[in-house]
Design an enzyme around this catalytic site. Structure first.
Site, PDB file in Angstrom:
ATOM      1  N   CYS A  32       1.570  -2.620   6.854  1.00  0.00           N
ATOM      2  CA  CYS A  32       1.529  -3.789   5.965  1.00  0.00           C
ATOM      3  C   CYS A  32       0.089  -4.285   5.787  1.00  0.00           C
ATOM      4  O   CYS A  32      -0.513  -4.798   6.730  1.00  0.00           O
ATOM      5  CB  CYS A  32       2.423  -4.877   6.567  1.00  0.00           C
ATOM      6  SG  CYS A  32       2.264  -6.499   5.824  1.00  0.00           S
ATOM      7  N   CYS A  35      -0.492  -7.953   6.533  1.00  0.00           N
ATOM      8  CA  CYS A  35      -0.404  -8.159   7.989  1.00  0.00           C
ATOM      9  C   CYS A  35      -1.749  -7.843   8.644  1.00  0.00           C
ATOM     10  O   CYS A  35      -2.208  -8.570   9.532  1.00  0.00           O
ATOM     11  CB  CYS A  35       0.673  -7.265   8.600  1.00  0.00           C
ATOM     12  SG  CYS A  35       2.345  -7.603   8.016  1.00  0.00           S
TER      13      CYS A  35
END
Length: 107
Positions: A32, A35
């Site tokens: 991600c 993230c």
């Protein structure tokens, strides 16, 4: 990881909560992009707020039960857990100033 943010699993999160800790949990995944962008932000704010809460990360791919328990549908998903309950949540990447204000209002 950093000295202020520890990667844990769902069982370890339950232990922290059972011990009465206030926890800031970042649900994330290695694939991600947002993230990965949030990780240094969390390190920065964790250093500032380490006296108020435990800062942890949980990989949703290897801890799908914990992710499901907290209703994680998208990541990054930061949850403030106080007295074993969700006090506040933040979805998506935010800069350090925004995360700092979020934590000030919820810790």
């Amino acid at each position: 990881m950093s000295e202020y943010v520890k990667e844990i699993d769902g069982a370890q999160l339950k232990e922290l909560l059972a011990a009465g800790k206030t926890v800031v949990c970042d649900f994330w995944a290695s694939w991600c992009g947002p993230c990965r962008m949030l990780a240094p932000v969390m390190d920065e704010v964790a250093k500032e707020f380490s006296d108020k809460a435990e800062f942890v990360k949980i990989d949703v791919d290897s801890n799908n039960e914990a992710a499901a328990e907290y209703g994680v549908m998208s990541i990054p998903y930061v949850v403030v857990l106080k007295d074993g309950e969700v006090k506040a949540k933040n979805l998506g990447f935010v800069p350090a100033e925004v995360m700092r204000e979020f934590l000030k209002g919820n810790l």
